[in-house]
Design an enzyme around this catalytic site. Structure first.
Site, mmCIF file in Angstrom:
data_model
loop_
_atom_site.group_PDB
_atom_site.id
_atom_site.type_symbol
_atom_site.label_atom_id
_atom_site.label_comp_id
_atom_site.label_asym_id
_atom_site.label_seq_id
_atom_site.Cartn_x
_atom_site.Cartn_y
_atom_site.Cartn_z
ATOM 1 N N ASP A 1 -3.820 1.436 4.081
ATOM 2 C CA ASP A 1 -4.257 0.477 5.103
ATOM 3 C C ASP A 1 -3.248 0.350 6.250
ATOM 4 O O ASP A 1 -3.572 -0.198 7.302
ATOM 5 C CB ASP A 1 -4.483 -0.904 4.473
ATOM 6 C CG ASP A 1 -5.695 -0.889 3.551
ATOM 7 O OD1 ASP A 1 -6.595 -0.053 3.749
ATOM 8 O OD2 ASP A 1 -5.733 -1.706 2.613
ATOM 9 N N LYS B 1 -13.143 4.435 6.526
ATOM 10 C CA LYS B 1 -12.765 3.010 6.430
ATOM 11 C C LYS B 1 -13.677 2.209 7.370
ATOM 12 O O LYS B 1 -14.740 2.674 7.753
ATOM 13 C CB LYS B 1 -11.285 2.844 6.776
ATOM 14 C CG LYS B 1 -10.348 3.482 5.745
ATOM 15 C CD LYS B 1 -10.412 2.762 4.408
ATOM 16 C CE LYS B 1 -9.463 3.348 3.389
ATOM 17 N NZ LYS B 1 -9.686 2.809 2.044
HETATM 18 C C1 S3P Z 1 -8.714 -1.835 -1.594
HETATM 19 C C2 S3P Z 1 -8.462 -0.520 -1.759
HETATM 20 C C3 S3P Z 1 -8.297 0.421 -0.640
HETATM 21 C C4 S3P Z 1 -8.023 -0.295 0.668
HETATM 22 C C5 S3P Z 1 -8.910 -1.477 0.875
HETATM 23 C C6 S3P Z 1 -8.785 -2.464 -0.269
HETATM 24 C C7 S3P Z 1 -8.906 -2.671 -2.796
HETATM 25 O O1 S3P Z 1 -9.480 1.172 -0.527
HETATM 26 O O2 S3P Z 1 -8.164 0.590 1.759
HETATM 27 O O3 S3P Z 1 -8.555 -2.143 2.083
HETATM 28 O O4 S3P Z 1 -8.821 -3.898 -2.697
HETATM 29 O O5 S3P Z 1 -9.140 -2.089 -3.865
HETATM 30 P P1 S3P Z 1 -9.684 2.514 -1.390
HETATM 31 O O6 S3P Z 1 -9.179 2.204 -2.725
HETATM 32 O O7 S3P Z 1 -11.117 2.839 -1.403
HETATM 33 O O8 S3P Z 1 -8.839 3.530 -0.645
#
Ligand code: S3P
Length: 423
Positions: free
Chosen positions: A310, A337
């Site tokens: 992120d 994203k």
């Molecule tokens: C998150 C996991 C991440 C992140 C998102 C929040 C979470 O996504 O980018 O903002 O809370 O599990 P991904 O696991 O799909 O990369």
């Protein structure tokens, strides 16, 4: 530019708060969540839970109270469940609802409606879930509750959301569910589930979850969101002579990749863990960042991506102006994203005069950019809005005009006020 100085706190961690709310809804009895951020994404989770019949009280000062309905107590609503802009809400809900009674429809805003969901549906189907997506790999997502059977599933992309959906489904499966991820991702779900009494074993075959009889209600203390703190850490690093202290921030080892990168770029970055852990076993502490005379470019290789996923748009902002070139590879996840963050961050930086090349899975930065100000489009992406604000405060020659600044409140209500407080 004027150095940034001050001590701040940031709103509660978005990822941890989502999980605390879901677990509290499935627990027996009342839970209290302290440090809930109040950001748009976390409110999407509360809205969906209310739609499922969960009684929730939100008090800005005292936190969120949730009356748990037990593991199988959610009720199927007539209307679709609106996840807003929140991918985490939708993906975790898919797992949570897969074994409940009734049929559920999950929808989202324009951005969420374009994001891939098959990556979650496929492993859940292996556990017996009935999931339909009439539009292909995108929302709306229809979940028809079905009996689930524990099995071993592998996540095909490095995604904590996919892993977490499988673990949440495993709570209602008969028998053991094993989830294997080739690249480790944030482990908030694992920590949270253990905290409420679930047995989880970690081994070379994956994470083994034994279905519990019940989840324990209780108190959840959400630490400050390190992904929000990152903007001020980045801002301090960009202005020589700055010093920013962030108190009470979550410092889970799988979330501090950006802080390590910042240190390699030459900034002073230190954190001290508070004795003991927050109530759900997450490391918490204070973070100090000081701006060096100059930042140097560094390369980010694929194995580092998940731990700073992120923060990569913010890293890109720093890499654009640092001394010397930088490269990011292995970050193709950014294309799916809230927006295509490779393209959108590249465009934003080029609009301000940086030399940045977008690649399939990252960027190549020439470095040493002297950024102009100007009008930028953040494409409805909260993190891009905060990146643009950080650049405007720290390094651009003229002001930066952001088309939709209020979108920052998706993850960080009060962002602009906090930035102002730092001088
Ligand atoms: C998150 C996991 C991440 C992140 C998102 C929040 C979470 O996504 O980018 O903002 O809370 O599990 P991904 O696991 O799909 O990369």
């Amino acid at each position: 530019m004027k150095p940034l100085h001050g001590e701040i706190r940031v709103p509660g961690d978005k990822s941890i708060a989502h999980r605390a709310c879901l677990v509290a809804a499935l627990a027996e009895g009342d839970s209290h969540i302290i440090g809930f951020s109040g950001g748009g994404d976390n409110h999407s989770t509360l809205r969906v839970l209310r739609g499922l019949g969960v009684h929730i009280e939100v008090d800005a000062a005292r936190g969120v109270r949730i009356q748990g309905r037990g593991l199988r107590g959610l009720s199927a609503p007539v209307d679709a469940l609106d996840c807003g802009n929140s991918g985490t809400t939708m993906r975790l809900m898919m797992g949570l609802l897969a074994g409940q009674r009734g049929a559920f429809e999950l929808v989202g805003d324009v951005s969420l409606s374009a994001r891939p969901m098959e990556r979650v549906a496929a492993p859940l189907r292996r556990l017996g879930a009935r999931i339909e997506m009439p539009a292909g790999d995108h929302p709306p997502v229809r979940v028809v509750g079905a009996p689930l059977m524990g099995s071993r599933v592998e996540t095909l992309v490095a995604s904590a959301q996919v892993k977490s959906a499988c673990l949440l489904a495993g709570l209602l499966a008969s028998g053991e569910t094993t989830v294997f991820e080739a690249t480790p991702t944030r482990d908030h779900t694992e920590r949270m589930l253990r905290h409420v009494g679930v047995t989880l074993h970690e081994s070379s075959v994956g994470l083994r979850l034994l279905p519990p009889e019940r989840l324990e209600a209780g108190e959840f203390v959400v630490p400050g969101d390190v992904s929000s703190a990152a903007f001020f850490a980045g801002a301090a690093a960009l202005v020589p002579g700055s010093e920013v202290v962030v108190r009470g921030v979550g410092l889970n080892p799988r979330r501090v990749g950006f802080l390590h990168a910042l240190r390699e770029m030459g900034a002073y970055v230190e954190w001290t863990l508070a004795p003991g852990l927050a109530a759900h076993d997450e490391p918490v502490g204070d973070l100090v960042v000081r701006g060096p005379a100059a930042l140097r470019g560094v390369d980010i290789s694929p194995e580092r991506v998940a731990d700073m996923v992120d923060e990569l748009p913010l890293f890109a902002c720093l890499a654009a102006v640092a001394d010397g070139p930088s490269v990011v590879v292995g970050a193709e996840e950014l294309r799916v994203k809230e927006t295509d963050r490779i393209r959108a961050t590249g465009s934003l930086l080029r609009a301000l005069g940086a030399t940045v090349e977008d690649t399939r899975d990252g960027w190549r930065f020439a470095g040493n950019a002297r950024l102009t100000g100007g009008a930028v489009r953040v494409e409805g992406d909260h993190r891009l809005a905060m990146c643009a604000a950080v650049l405007g405060r720290t390094v651009t020659r003229g002001p930066v005009e952001i088309d939709a600044p209020s979108i920052a409140s998706v993850s960080f209500p009060g962002f602009f006020e906090t930035l102002e407080r730092l001088g």
